[in-house]
Each structure stands twice: as C-alpha cells, then as structure tokens.
Design an enzyme around this catalytic site. Structure first.
Site, PDB file in Angstrom:
ATOM      1  CE  LYS A 115      -3.454  -2.325   2.881  1.00  0.00           C
ATOM      2  NZ  LYS A 115      -4.510  -2.403   4.013  1.00  0.00           N
ATOM      3  CE1 TYR A 136      -8.811  -3.195   1.502  1.00  0.00           C
ATOM      4  CE2 TYR A 136      -8.202  -1.174   0.173  1.00  0.00           C
ATOM      5  CZ  TYR A 136      -7.676  -2.306   0.952  1.00  0.00           C
ATOM      6  OH  TYR A 136      -6.572  -2.484   1.480  1.00  0.00           O
ATOM      7  CG  ASN A 171      -2.724  -2.758   7.470  1.00  0.00           C
ATOM      8  OD1 ASN A 171      -2.631  -2.208   6.199  1.00  0.00           O
ATOM      9  ND2 ASN A 171      -3.671  -3.399   7.648  1.00  0.00           N
ATOM     10  CG  HIS A 183      -4.892  -6.435   0.182  1.00  0.00           C
ATOM     11  ND1 HIS A 183      -5.826  -6.441   0.853  1.00  0.00           N
ATOM     12  CD2 HIS A 183      -4.987  -7.355  -0.904  1.00  0.00           C
ATOM     13  CE1 HIS A 183      -6.811  -7.472   0.302  1.00  0.00           C
ATOM     14  NE2 HIS A 183      -6.049  -8.058  -0.724  1.00  0.00           N
ATOM     15  CD  GLU A 232      -8.559  -9.186  -3.102  1.00  0.00           C
ATOM     16  OE1 GLU A 232      -7.437  -9.828  -2.627  1.00  0.00           O
ATOM     17  OE2 GLU A 232      -9.310  -9.063  -2.124  1.00  0.00           O
TER      18      GLU A 232
HETATM   19  P1  IDP Z   1      -6.836  -7.203   6.443  1.00  0.00           P
HETATM   20  O1  IDP Z   1      -6.183  -6.083   5.477  1.00  0.00           O
HETATM   21  O2  IDP Z   1      -6.109  -7.659   7.466  1.00  0.00           O
HETATM   22  O3  IDP Z   1      -7.407  -8.274   5.614  1.00  0.00           O
HETATM   23  P2  IDP Z   1      -9.485  -5.865   6.734  1.00  0.00           P
HETATM   24  O4  IDP Z   1     -10.293  -5.994   8.047  1.00  0.00           O
HETATM   25  O5  IDP Z   1      -9.896  -6.804   5.562  1.00  0.00           O
HETATM   26  O6  IDP Z   1      -7.850  -6.379   7.132  1.00  0.00           O
HETATM   27  O7  IDP Z   1      -9.638  -4.426   6.383  1.00  0.00           O
HETATM   28  C1  IDP Z   1      -8.890  -4.095   5.122  1.00  0.00           C
HETATM   29  C2  IDP Z   1      -8.112  -2.674   5.552  1.00  0.00           C
HETATM   30  O8  IDP Z   1      -8.757  -1.785   5.976  1.00  0.00           O
HETATM   31  C3  IDP Z   1      -7.013  -3.113   6.263  1.00  0.00           C
HETATM   32  O9  IDP Z   1      -5.985  -3.657   6.154  1.00  0.00           O
HETATM   33  C4  IDP Z   1      -6.860  -1.619   7.018  1.00  0.00           C
HETATM   34  O10 IDP Z   1      -5.735  -0.929   5.972  1.00  0.00           O
HETATM   35  C5  IDP Z   1      -8.220  -0.808   6.655  1.00  0.00           C
HETATM   36  N1  IDP Z   1      -8.734  -0.857   7.993  1.00  0.00           N
HETATM   37  C6  IDP Z   1      -9.379  -2.088   8.534  1.00  0.00           C
HETATM   38  N2  IDP Z   1     -10.147  -1.664   9.819  1.00  0.00           N
HETATM   39  C7  IDP Z   1      -9.657  -0.408  10.058  1.00  0.00           C
HETATM   40  C8  IDP Z   1     -10.034   0.745  11.170  1.00  0.00           C
HETATM   41  O11 IDP Z   1     -10.603   0.379  12.235  1.00  0.00           O
HETATM   42  N3  IDP Z   1      -9.605   1.761  11.037  1.00  0.00           N
HETATM   43  C9  IDP Z   1      -8.826   2.084   9.830  1.00  0.00           C
HETATM   44  N4  IDP Z   1      -8.584   1.503   8.744  1.00  0.00           N
HETATM   45  C10 IDP Z   1      -9.017   0.291   8.910  1.00  0.00           C
HETATM   46 MG    MG Z   2      -9.359  -8.203   4.402  1.00  0.00          MG
END
Ligand code: IDP
Ligand code: MG
Length: 148
Positions: free
Chosen positions: A9, A49, A112, A115, A126
C-alpha cells in the site's frame, strides 16, 4: 497450487519497504507471477474494498489507498493465500507478532503497509481486478528445492 493477490500500500511504498517485502515472499518460496506499480483509481480502490463500503473507516481507506503508488503482486505456491497472510500478520501492527511484516514494521490498523487476499474467491476477484491483462506462467526451476 494457489495464486494470491498481494499489494504494498502507499505507506509501504513511501517508507521504502517494497524491496524488503518482495524479498520475504521470494525467500519463503512463493513464485512471482505478477508485478507492477500503479496509482489506483478511486473506482478500482472502491471495488477492491467494496466489502468494507459501509464501515466508518471506508472514506479514509479509499483516500489513503489512492494517495500514491501501490505495488501489485501475484504470488503462486501451495496454499499461497494462507502462506501470504501468515507472512503479512494480523491487521493491527501493534498486535502482530514480530517476524510478520506488519509485526516488524507497523504501528497501526489503517497504515499496515500491505494487503493479501483472504480466500480463494477473493484472490480470484482481486487478481482479475488488478491484473485484467492476466498473470505470468513460468517454470521456476528452483521450486523442486522447496517442495518434496
Ligand atoms: P486485512 O487487510 O488484515 O484483511 P480488513 O479487516 O480486511 O484487514 O481491512 C482491510 C483494510 O482496511 C485494512 O488492511 C486496513 O488498511 C483498513 N482498516 C481495517 N479496519 C480499520 C480501522 O478500524 N480503521 C482504519 N482502517 C482500517
Ligand atoms: Mg481483508
């Protein structure tokens, strides 16, 4: 054999972590079958997303992921989807174990760095979204030293 979609990202690109991240997947033994850098369109980001469209963080997530280049990758191997998710670690970097990418480099949920697809259906969706041109087929001669 599975193929999974992995994406560095914008925060990972900005922080200069692309080489480190690619290296981890290579060293693990996954096969690189797609690689490019793009600045995602809002439409592509929203489609990627879409499952989170109703969540409060969605607008910020779309703004973040379209803010600059991302590195799109396709990695193949046995159980590639779960292998990649294990290399990546849990969503929140503060809770991710050391040794995982998020555990070693991340301090937040949103920022983070990376992805990874979470299931065969999402991987297919995807990969089609980010690599409409298709991915590579090639014979990785060293793979016989990774699999018995
Ligand atoms: P993942 O990437 O570990 O699968 P997901 O729950 O699918 O996590 O969420 C997708 C992305 O959305 C996350 O990687 C993160 O960048 C963002 N995200 C998820 N939850 C939050 C939040 O509570 N606050 C801000 N960004 C979030
Ligand atoms: Mg996810």
């Amino acid at each position: 054999m599975e193929t999974t979609y992995v994406m560095v990202k914008p925060d990972g690109v900005q922080r200069g972590l692309v080489g480190e991240i690619i290296g981890r997947f290579e060293q693990k033994g996954l096969k690189l079958v797609g690689l490019k850098a793009v600045v995602p369109s809002e439409e592509t980001a929203r489609t990627h997303y879409a499952v989170h469209a109703e969540r409060p963080f969605f607008p910020g997530l779309i703004k973040f992921v379209t803010s600059g280049p991302v590195v799109c990758m396709a990695w193949a191997g046995k159980d590639a989807i779960s292998v990649a998710r294990n290399l990546i670690g849990p969503t929140n970097g503060r809770e991710a174990a050391p040794g995982t990418i998020r555990g070693d480099y991340g301090m937040d949920i949103g920022y983070n760095m990376i992805h990874g697809s979470d299931a065969p259906e999402t991987a297919e969706f995807e990969l089609n979204l980010w690599f409409p041109e298709g991915i590579m087929q090639w014979d990785q001669t060293i793979s016989r030293w990774f699999y018995e």
